[in-house]
Design a protein around this motif. Structure first.
Motif, short mmCIF file in Angstrom:
data_model
loop_
_atom_site.label_atom_id
_atom_site.label_comp_id
_atom_site.label_asym_id
_atom_site.label_seq_id
_atom_site.Cartn_x
_atom_site.Cartn_y
_atom_site.Cartn_z
N ASP A 29 0.98 -1.11 -0.01
CA ASP A 29 -0.08 0.12 -0.18
C ASP A 29 0.83 1.26 0.00
OD1 ASP A 29 -1.93 2.19 0.36
OD2 ASP A 29 -2.70 1.02 2.13
N PRO A 30 0.83 2.07 -0.97
CA PRO A 30 1.48 3.23 -1.03
C PRO A 30 1.41 4.21 0.23
CG PRO A 30 0.47 3.10 -3.00
CD PRO A 30 -0.17 2.10 -2.12
N LYS A 31 0.38 4.23 0.80
CA LYS A 31 0.24 4.78 2.08
C LYS A 31 1.06 4.23 3.32
CE LYS A 31 -4.39 6.30 1.05
NZ LYS A 31 -5.90 6.46 1.52
N ASN A 32 1.63 2.82 3.04
CA ASN A 32 2.44 2.43 4.34
C ASN A 32 3.59 2.92 4.73
OD1 ASN A 32 4.04 -0.10 5.67
ND2 ASN A 32 1.96 -0.50 5.75
N TYR A 33 4.12 2.93 5.79
CA TYR A 33 5.20 3.56 6.09
C TYR A 33 6.49 2.91 5.24
CZ TYR A 33 9.03 5.07 9.38
OH TYR A 33 10.23 5.58 9.60
N PHE A 34 6.46 1.54 5.22
CA PHE A 34 7.38 0.79 4.76
C PHE A 34 7.31 0.47 3.09
CE2 PHE A 34 7.42 -0.63 9.26
CZ PHE A 34 8.71 -0.47 9.59
N TYR A 35 6.50 1.29 2.55
CA TYR A 35 6.25 1.16 1.18
C TYR A 35 7.49 1.24 0.10
CZ TYR A 35 4.35 2.03 -3.73
OH TYR A 35 4.14 1.95 -4.99
N PRO A 36 8.29 2.26 0.51
CA PRO A 36 9.50 2.57 -0.46
C PRO A 36 10.43 1.11 -0.03
CG PRO A 36 9.21 4.45 1.05
CD PRO A 36 8.11 3.21 1.63
N TRP A 37 10.36 0.43 1.07
CA TRP A 37 11.24 -0.85 1.01
C TRP A 37 10.50 -1.76 0.12
CZ3 TRP A 37 15.83 -0.21 2.84
CH2 TRP A 37 16.11 0.80 3.67
N ALA A 38 9.05 -1.86 0.14
CA ALA A 38 8.58 -2.98 -0.50
C ALA A 38 8.76 -2.69 -1.90
CB ALA A 38 7.11 -2.83 -0.26
N ILE A 39 8.90 -1.71 -2.62
CA ILE A 39 9.22 -1.55 -4.16
C ILE A 39 10.47 -1.71 -4.39
CG2 ILE A 39 6.79 -0.49 -4.27
CD1 ILE A 39 8.30 2.21 -4.61
N GLY A 40 11.30 -1.51 -3.50
CA GLY A 40 12.91 -1.42 -3.85
C GLY A 40 13.51 -2.98 -3.73
N SER A 41 14.83 -2.86 -3.69
CA SER A 41 15.36 -4.15 -3.35
C SER A 41 15.08 -4.81 -2.18
CB SER A 41 17.02 -3.93 -3.36
OG SER A 41 17.48 -4.93 -2.92
N HIS A 42 14.71 -6.25 -2.53
CA HIS A 42 14.15 -7.19 -1.48
C HIS A 42 15.22 -7.30 -0.62
CE1 HIS A 42 13.71 -11.16 0.35
NE2 HIS A 42 12.31 -11.00 0.26
N ALA A 43 16.60 -7.42 -0.99
CA ALA A 43 17.87 -8.14 -0.02
C ALA A 43 18.11 -6.72 0.58
CB ALA A 43 19.12 -8.06 -1.06
N ASP A 44 17.91 -5.55 -0.02
CA ASP A 44 18.28 -4.01 0.79
C ASP A 44 17.09 -3.99 2.17
OD1 ASP A 44 20.39 -3.70 -0.73
OD2 ASP A 44 19.05 -1.86 -1.74
#
Length: 307
Positions: A244-259
């Motif tokens: 969900d784009p509103k989620n605090y962790f969204y930037p991590w979810a759409i980025g590198s899984h390893a990161d």
């Protein structure tokens, strides 16, 4: 967990003998609705572990009501309604939320004509903006990140019979307090308070959360296991709620899984594990009942305080 002199120790097989009427007042669907994300619990757990716990708490509650009546007669004054408060504590990701919700459901079954309510102490974290101002974002969840005077005042209002008390709402989606939203607590007979800090004794407080609780439960597991559950939950959330784009962790979810997983491991090591070792685990031996878990969230041992 090492042996404790002031606790009776029971295996799972021994504990289930304390209440065996054969009836489980829940279905698998009920459990699915109340269990915390990525937690594990079964009807067998309810029958063998939680029904005996509920039976014990029922006896404690009846004794509490009897004592309140005795106190009222002795003082020659009518006591205000004062709820029986159960505290539920333990590490993040250990399953204390599921335990608290399950106790709430069981009390509603045992006492359908009484009001049972549940709150979490997450609502008394300072808002993120205030944590940033205090330079405490990296210590979120540590004792100093909670507005303890407000939490103590809330518990005092509830315990002293105030007709209404409000608990702030915390969102695990935005990772922050929701402005102008509250859980309203209205004359409960039983109140369950769940949080990592329920048994803590902050050094700058004269009154503690545990001063208001009548019975406390600590959900326990080895730190290595809790880390596994924490990371498993984080990875599962990456595929669901974090999308969900509103989620605090969204930037991590759409980025590198390893990161993202490296970040989660870093948060566990630098924040949650440190908080567990320094502030949460030392409170374990203040609990009335300890539920010890092994792999797959299975409770293998129960410790009940002797005195």
């Amino acid at each position: 967990m090492e042996e404790q002199l002031n606790y009776y120790r029971f295996s799972r097989a021994q504990w289930q003998q304390f209440y065996r009427d054969g009836h489980v007042p829940l279905t698998a669907e009920n459990l699915h609705e109340i269990k915390a994300f990525n937690d594990q619990i079964s009807l067998q757990d309810v029958q063998e572990i939680y029904l005996p716990v509920a039976h014990l708490l029922q006896a404690k509650f009846e004794h509490y009501l009897s004592w309140r009546e005795t106190e009222s007669v002795f003082l020659r004054r009518q006591n205000k309604q004062s709820p029986f408060i159960i505290g539920v504590s333990g590490s993040v990701a250990v399953g204390k939320t599921t335990t608290a919700r399950l106790l709430e459901i069981l009390f509603k079954y045992l006492y359908p004509d009484r009001r049972t309510q549940l709150i979490t102490t997450d609502g008394f974290l300072y808002p993120n903006a205030e944590l940033k101002q205090k330079q405490l974002m990296e210590r979120k969840g540590f004792p100093e990140s909670y507005d303890m005077p407000r939490l103590i005042q809330f518990l005092n209002d509830v315990k002293s019979g105030q007709p209404l008390a409000k608990s702030p709402v915390y969102s695990h989606q935005t990772y922050d307090i929701v402005p102008n939203r509250y859980h309203v607590i209205t004359h409960p007979d039983i109140l369950i308070v769940e949080g990592i800090n329920v048994l803590q004794l902050p050094t700058n407080q004269h009154i503690y959360i545990s001063d208001f609780t009548d019975f406390s439960v600590y959900v326990d597991a080895d730190a290595d296991l809790v880390e596994t559950w924490y990371l498993d939950r984080f990875e599962a959330l990456m595929k669901t709620a974090f999308q969900d784009p509103k989620n605090y962790f969204y930037p991590w979810a759409i980025g590198s899984h390893a990161d993202a997983m490296a970040m989660a491991k870093r948060v566990w090591r630098d924040v949650d594990l440190k908080n567990l070792n320094d502030y949460i685990l030392p409170t374990r031996n203040r609990a009335d009942l300890i539920l010890h878990k092994v792999a797959q969230h299975r409770i293998d041992t129960i410790y009940f305080r002797k005195y």
